[in-house]
Design a protein around this motif. Structure first.
Motif, PDB file in Angstrom:
ATOM      1  N   UNK A   1      51.623  45.103  49.332  1.00 24.79           N
ATOM      2  CA  UNK A   1      52.711  44.122  49.245  1.00 24.79           C
ATOM      3  C   UNK A   1      52.637  43.107  50.386  1.00 24.79           C
ATOM      4  N   UNK A   2      52.383  43.596  51.595  1.00 21.60           N
ATOM      5  CA  UNK A   2      52.438  42.709  52.765  1.00 21.60           C
ATOM      6  C   UNK A   2      51.203  41.825  52.916  1.00 21.60           C
ATOM      7  N   UNK A   3      50.076  42.191  52.302  1.00 20.29           N
ATOM      8  CA  UNK A   3      48.848  41.383  52.402  1.00 20.29           C
ATOM      9  C   UNK A   3      48.888  40.091  51.571  1.00 20.29           C
ATOM     10  N   UNK A   4      49.768  40.033  50.609  1.00 23.79           N
ATOM     11  CA  UNK A   4      49.716  38.961  49.609  1.00 23.79           C
ATOM     12  C   UNK A   4      49.741  37.553  50.199  1.00 23.79           C
ATOM     13  N   UNK A   5      50.588  37.251  51.184  1.00 24.74           N
ATOM     14  CA  UNK A   5      50.585  35.886  51.733  1.00 24.74           C
ATOM     15  C   UNK A   5      49.230  35.466  52.283  1.00 24.74           C
ATOM     16  N   UNK A   6      48.509  36.388  52.901  1.00 25.44           N
ATOM     17  CA  UNK A   6      47.178  36.101  53.427  1.00 25.44           C
ATOM     18  C   UNK A   6      46.256  35.631  52.307  1.00 25.44           C
ATOM     19  N   UNK A   7      46.298  36.294  51.180  1.00 25.12           N
ATOM     20  CA  UNK A   7      45.437  35.924  50.058  1.00 25.12           C
ATOM     21  C   UNK A   7      45.886  34.608  49.422  1.00 25.12           C
ATOM     22  N   UNK A   8      47.185  34.411  49.317  1.00 25.62           N
ATOM     23  CA  UNK A   8      47.678  33.153  48.763  1.00 25.62           C
ATOM     24  C   UNK A   8      47.329  31.968  49.666  1.00 25.62           C
ATOM     25  N   UNK A   9      47.150  32.239  50.957  1.00 25.07           N
ATOM     26  CA  UNK A   9      46.711  31.206  51.893  1.00 25.07           C
ATOM     27  C   UNK A   9      45.214  30.908  51.770  1.00 25.07           C
ATOM     28  N   UNK A  10      44.505  31.729  50.996  1.00 28.53           N
ATOM     29  CA  UNK A  10      43.076  31.501  50.799  1.00 28.53           C
ATOM     30  C   UNK A  10      42.178  32.285  51.725  1.00 28.53           C
ATOM     31  N   UNK A  11      42.634  33.449  52.185  1.00 27.24           N
ATOM     32  CA  UNK A  11      41.851  34.278  53.101  1.00 27.24           C
ATOM     33  C   UNK A  11      41.529  35.630  52.462  1.00 27.24           C
ATOM     34  N   UNK A  12      40.421  36.258  52.881  1.00 24.93           N
ATOM     35  CA  UNK A  12      40.105  37.607  52.404  1.00 24.93           C
ATOM     36  C   UNK A  12      40.909  38.636  53.175  1.00 24.93           C
ATOM     37  N   UNK A  13      40.723  39.884  52.857  1.00 23.80           N
ATOM     38  CA  UNK A  13      41.513  40.945  53.477  1.00 23.80           C
ATOM     39  C   UNK A  13      40.981  41.300  54.864  1.00 23.80           C
ATOM     40  N   UNK A  14      41.383  40.522  55.853  1.00 23.69           N
ATOM     41  CA  UNK A  14      41.061  40.831  57.241  1.00 23.69           C
ATOM     42  C   UNK A  14      42.163  41.641  57.905  1.00 23.69           C
ATOM     43  N   UNK A  15      43.135  42.071  57.142  1.00 25.77           N
ATOM     44  CA  UNK A  15      44.180  42.925  57.683  1.00 25.77           C
ATOM     45  C   UNK A  15      45.388  42.138  58.137  1.00 25.77           C
ATOM     46  N   UNK A  16      45.680  42.206  59.417  1.00 26.38           N
ATOM     47  CA  UNK A  16      46.888  41.570  59.951  1.00 26.38           C
ATOM     48  C   UNK A  16      46.691  40.120  60.367  1.00 26.38           C
ATOM     49  N   UNK A  17      45.472  39.624  60.271  1.00 32.75           N
ATOM     50  CA  UNK A  17      45.206  38.273  60.764  1.00 32.75           C
ATOM     51  C   UNK A  17      44.460  37.427  59.742  1.00 32.75           C
ATOM     52  N   UNK A  18      44.650  36.113  59.861  1.00 31.91           N
ATOM     53  CA  UNK A  18      43.845  35.127  59.168  1.00 31.91           C
ATOM     54  C   UNK A  18      42.966  34.462  60.229  1.00 31.91           C
ATOM     55  N   UNK A  19      41.665  34.377  59.965  1.00 31.33           N
ATOM     56  CA  UNK A  19      40.741  33.840  60.955  1.00 31.33           C
ATOM     57  C   UNK A  19      40.297  32.447  60.530  1.00 31.33           C
ATOM     58  N   UNK A  20      40.640  31.448  61.329  1.00 30.29           N
ATOM     59  CA  UNK A  20      40.255  30.070  61.054  1.00 30.29           C
ATOM     60  C   UNK A  20      38.731  29.947  61.091  1.00 30.29           C
ATOM     61  N   UNK A  21      38.143  29.385  60.038  1.00 24.41           N
ATOM     62  CA  UNK A  21      36.691  29.336  59.926  1.00 24.41           C
ATOM     63  C   UNK A  21      36.063  28.236  60.783  1.00 24.41           C
ATOM     64  N   UNK A  22      36.864  27.390  61.388  1.00 21.21           N
ATOM     65  CA  UNK A  22      36.344  26.353  62.279  1.00 21.21           C
ATOM     66  C   UNK A  22      36.451  26.763  63.743  1.00 21.21           C
ATOM     67  N   UNK A  23      37.598  27.298  64.118  1.00 20.88           N
ATOM     68  CA  UNK A  23      37.830  27.671  65.523  1.00 20.88           C
ATOM     69  C   UNK A  23      37.652  29.161  65.778  1.00 20.88           C
ATOM     70  N   UNK A  24      37.681  29.964  64.705  1.00 21.84           N
ATOM     71  CA  UNK A  24      37.606  31.424  64.774  1.00 21.84           C
ATOM     72  C   UNK A  24      38.776  32.030  65.556  1.00 21.84           C
ATOM     73  N   UNK A  25      39.884  31.297  65.563  1.00 29.40           N
ATOM     74  CA  UNK A  25      41.113  31.821  66.142  1.00 29.40           C
ATOM     75  C   UNK A  25      41.791  32.726  65.117  1.00 29.40           C
ATOM     76  N   UNK A  26      42.278  33.866  65.577  1.00 23.26           N
ATOM     77  CA  UNK A  26      42.962  34.819  64.709  1.00 23.26           C
ATOM     78  C   UNK A  26      44.471  34.654  64.835  1.00 23.26           C
TER      79      UNK A  26
END
Length: 572
Positions: free
Chosen positions: A240-265
Motif C-alpha cells: 500500500x505504501x509503495x504506490x506513490x513511488x511507482x506513480x512518480x515513475x520509480x522502481x521499488x527502491x523501498x523508502x526512497x526515490x533516487x534522482x537519476x541525474x543527481x543520485x540524491x535519495x
C-alpha cells in the motif's frame, strides 16, 4: 518495503504456469526419481560443478522455518523434488511456514535461544542477526565447490559489517541475464472483463484506472463487487505504501526515490504524491468502492478475496499475489468463460509518462537463508545446499524431469508440450515440489541462464511462454499490440545500486530506527486518512505530517545518498 524480490518476486518465482502465471512457484509433473539420472541437462556443458564429499548413508531430518505464509507445511521428501534430493543426500527438511506475526515468532525463538536448524526469516533477519542466531558461513563456503561457484562473484557483497557471512541470498544471476516476459513485479491489476466491456482502452494514469473501476461497479450493482482492495498485513504493508513511488515513475527502491541525474535519495511519505494516493483511496472509501477490511485482513484473507472474483482491482507485486491469481488462471484454462475474472497488469503513473514498475537487474543483500546456532549438523546442511547447486539439480528444481515436465528439441532447447502445461496447476506444484523449491534456498537467481543457453526459469523461455498462453491471453495481448505482458511496461533503467532497500542497515542504527518509527507512524495514520470523512482528510494529514516531522528524515536521506553514490563509484 518490498521483501522477497523481487525479485524479485521476487520472485518469487521461477515459472510461468499453465495459467500464464509464475509467481513463487514452478511447473512440473509427477515422476519417479529414477528418471532424473537419465535426463540430459545443461550440466554437461556447465562450468566445473564438482560434488561435495559423499553424504553419510543414514537419513536425517532438519527443521526449517520460513518467515512467510505461502504454502502448507511439509517434509520435503513428501514432494517429488525433495525425494530425489533425499535419495542423493539422505537429507530431508521439515518446513514450517509463518503463522501469525513474524516479529513475535522470531522474538519467541530469541527469548528461548532455541532455533530451527535452518531459518529464512525474510523481514525478520535483522532481529536474528542482532541476537547472534546464525553461524558464520565464511570458511565453510570455501569447502563447497558449487556454493563457491554460484556465489563467488557475490561473496564480498554478502559480508556483514564484521566481515563474516551469516546467510545466503537468492537473487544472484548465474550465466547470462534472462528477461521476464511476464509481470512478477509491481502492477495495477484489473479484471479482464472490465477492459473487455470498455473496449480494451489503453489506460496509463491512475485517474483513468479508478474511473474505469468506478464505472464498472456502477453498471454491475447486483454483483456486490469490491472496487479496490489493498494489502497492509504485517511487513507486507509496503504493497500500500509503495504506490506513490511507482506513480512518480520509480522502481521499488523501498523508502526512497533516487534522482537519476543527481543520485540524491529522497523519501516520499510526506509528498503531494503520497497525499494524493491516500486521498484517492479516501474518495473510493466514501463512495463505497474501497474494502475497509484492507486494514485488518491478514494475508490469507487478502488472497481469498482476490480469488473470489468479487474484487475488480488492486495494486501489488506479481510474486506476492500469484497464489490467488493462479487459482483464477487455472480455472480459466479449464473453462475459457472464466477468463473474465483473470487479472490483467497495467503500468500506470500520475501523468501517463514512462513507468519503472519492472525491476532492473539487482542483487538483494539483506535477505536470505542461514544455519542457526542450534543446528545439529551444519556441515551436512551445507552438503545438501552444495548438491542442490549442481546444475542438473537446478534444472530439476526449475524444469523438472525430461519426458515428464519438459522436453528437449533437436537443437537442445528446453520446452513443454501442451499436455505438460495443461496438467500443471496449483495442487500439482505443491505435490511435485516446484512451489517449495522455487525460492528460499541457495539457488541460481530466477533471471539466470543455464550453461547451454536455456533459461533457468521455464516461464522466461520464449518457447514455453508462448505455449503457455491461452487463446484469451493471446487475444488480449493482441488488443494491446504486444506479444508479452512485459512489453506493456517500460524497460527498466540501469541502477547499479538496485534495490536500495536491499542495502544492509545495522540493527539499532539511526537508519534502522528511522524505518521502524516510520512504519509505526504510517500504520497508525494511513487507516485514519483513508477511512476519514473526506471533509476531515486535510486535518488528519496535518496531524500525520506533525508526527512524521519528529523523525530525522534528512539524516536518513543523507545516509542513503551516500550509499547510492558509493555503489556507483564501486561499479566504475
Amino acid at each position: 518495503m518490498s521483501k522477497k524480490l523481487l525479485l524479485s518476486c521476487l520472485a518469487a518465482v521461477l515459472v510461468f504456469t499453465a495459467a500464464c502465471s509464475k509467481d513463487n512457484k514452478n511447473n512440473g509433473s509427477e515422476a519417479s526419481s529414477s528418471a532424473v539420472s537419465s535426463s540430459p541437462t545443461a550440466s554437461e556443458s556447465a562450468p566445473a560443478s564438482e560434488p561435495a564429499s559423499e553424504a553419510p548413508k543414514d537419513k536425517v531430518t532438519f527443521s526449517y522455518f520460513l518467515g512467510v505464509a505461502n504454502a502448507p507445511d511439509v517434509n520435503t521428501n513428501e514432494t517429488t523434488i525433495g525425494k530425489v534430493l533425499e535419495d542423493q543426500t539422505g537429507v530431508n527438511f521439515k518446513i514450517e511456514h509463518l503463522v501469525g506475526d513474524l516479529k513475535a515468532k522470531i522474538g519467541t525463538m530469541i527469548a528461548s535461544n532455541d532455533y530451527p536448524d535452518v531459518i529464512n526469516p525474510d523481514a525478520g533477519i535483522d532481529q536474528l542477526l542482532d541476537a547472534g542466531a546464525f553461524i558464520d558461513l565464511t570458511d565453510m563456503i570455501e569447502k563447497y565447490p558449487n556454493i563457491k561457484r554460484v556465489y563467488g562473484p557475490y561473496l564480498s557483497q554478502m559480508k556483514a559489517a564484521d566481515g563474516k557471512i551469516y546467510f545466503i541470498p537468492f537473487s544472484n544471476v548465474v550465466g547470462g541475464y534472462t528477461a521476464d516476459p511476464n509481470i512478477n513485479q509491481g502492477a495495477f491489476w484489473i479484471q479482464r472483463r472490465v477492459l473487455k466491456e470498455a473496449g480494451y482502452p489503453k489506460i496509463k494514469t491512475l485517474e483513468e484506472y479508478m474511473n474505469l473501476i468506478e464505472e464498472f461497479v456502477a453498471k454491475h450493482k447486483d454483483e456486490n463487487l469490491t472496487g479496490l482492495v489493498t494489502l497492509t498485513h504485517d511487513w507486507r504493508f509496503f504493497a500500500t505504501s509503495n504506490v506513490p513511488m511507482h506513480l512518480d515513475g520509480y522502481p521499488n527502491d523501498g523508502n526512497v526515490e533516487v534522482d537519476m541525474s543527481t543520485f540524491e535519495a529522497k523519501t516520499y511519505y510526506t509528498t503531494d504524491s503520497t497525499k494524493n494516493w491516500l486521498q484517492k483511496l479516501n474518495d473510493f472509501n466514501a463512495k463505497g468502492l474501497f474494502d475497509k477490511a484492507s486494514f485488518v485482513d491478514n494475508y490469507d484473507q487478502y488472497l481469498a478475496k482476490l480469488s473470489s472474483k468479487k474484487v475488480v482491482g488492486f495494486f501489488d507485486y506479481g510474486w506476492q499475489t500469484g497464489n490467488a491469481r493462479n487459482l483464477l488462471t487455472d480455472a480459466a484454462r479449464q473453462d475459457p468463460t472464466q477468463d473474465d475474472f483473470v487479472y490483467q497488469p497495467m503500468p500506470l503513473t500520475w501523468d501517463g509518462s514512462k513507468d519503472q514498475l519492472q525491476d532492473p537487474p539487482g542483487f538483494v543483500k539483506n535477505r536470505g537463508i542461514g544455519i542457526s546456532v542450534s543446528a545439529k549438523d551444519p556441515e551436512r546442511i551445507m552438503e545438501y545446499w552444495d548438491n542442490l547447486l549442481k546444475e542438473e539439480n537446478q534444472v530439476l528444481r526449475s524444469w523438472g524431469i525430461k519426458g515428464e515436465t519438459y522436453e528437449v528439441d533437436d537443437k537442445g532447447r528446453f520446452l513443454r508440450t501442451a499436455e505438460q502445461i495443461a496438467k500443471i496447476d496449483e495442487p500439482f506444484n505443491l505435490k511435485f515440489g516446484f512451489r517449495y523449491y522455487a525460492w528460499d534456498w541457495p539457488q541460481y537467481g530466477t533471471n539466470s541462464t543455464l550453461a547451454d543457453g536455456n533459461a533457468l526459469a521455464p516461464g522466461y523461455q520464449p518457447e514455453v511462454f508462448q505455449m503457455s498462453l491461452t487463446d484469451a491471453d493471446k487475444m488480449i495481448l493482441e488488443k494491446y499490440g504486444v506479444k508479452t505482458y512485459a512489453e506493456l511496461f517500460a524497460d527498466p533503467d540501469e541502477r547499479v545500486w538496485f534495490p536500495a532497500w536491499g542495502i544492509p542497515k545495522a540493527q539499532g542504527s539511526p537508519e534502522q530506527i528511522w524505518e521502524t518509527t516510520k512504519d509505526e507512524i504510517t500504520k497508525k495514520f494511513y487507516p485514519k486518512l483513508v477511512l476519514a470523512k473526506p471533509a476531515d482528510f486535510d486535518k488528519v494529514w496535518d496531524e500525520y505530517l506533525t508526527a512524521f516531522g519528529k523523525i530525522d528524515t534528512a539524516g536518513y536521506e543523507k545516509w542513503y545518498t551516500e550509499q547510492i553514490k558509493a555503489a556507483i563509484e564501486a561499479a566504475k
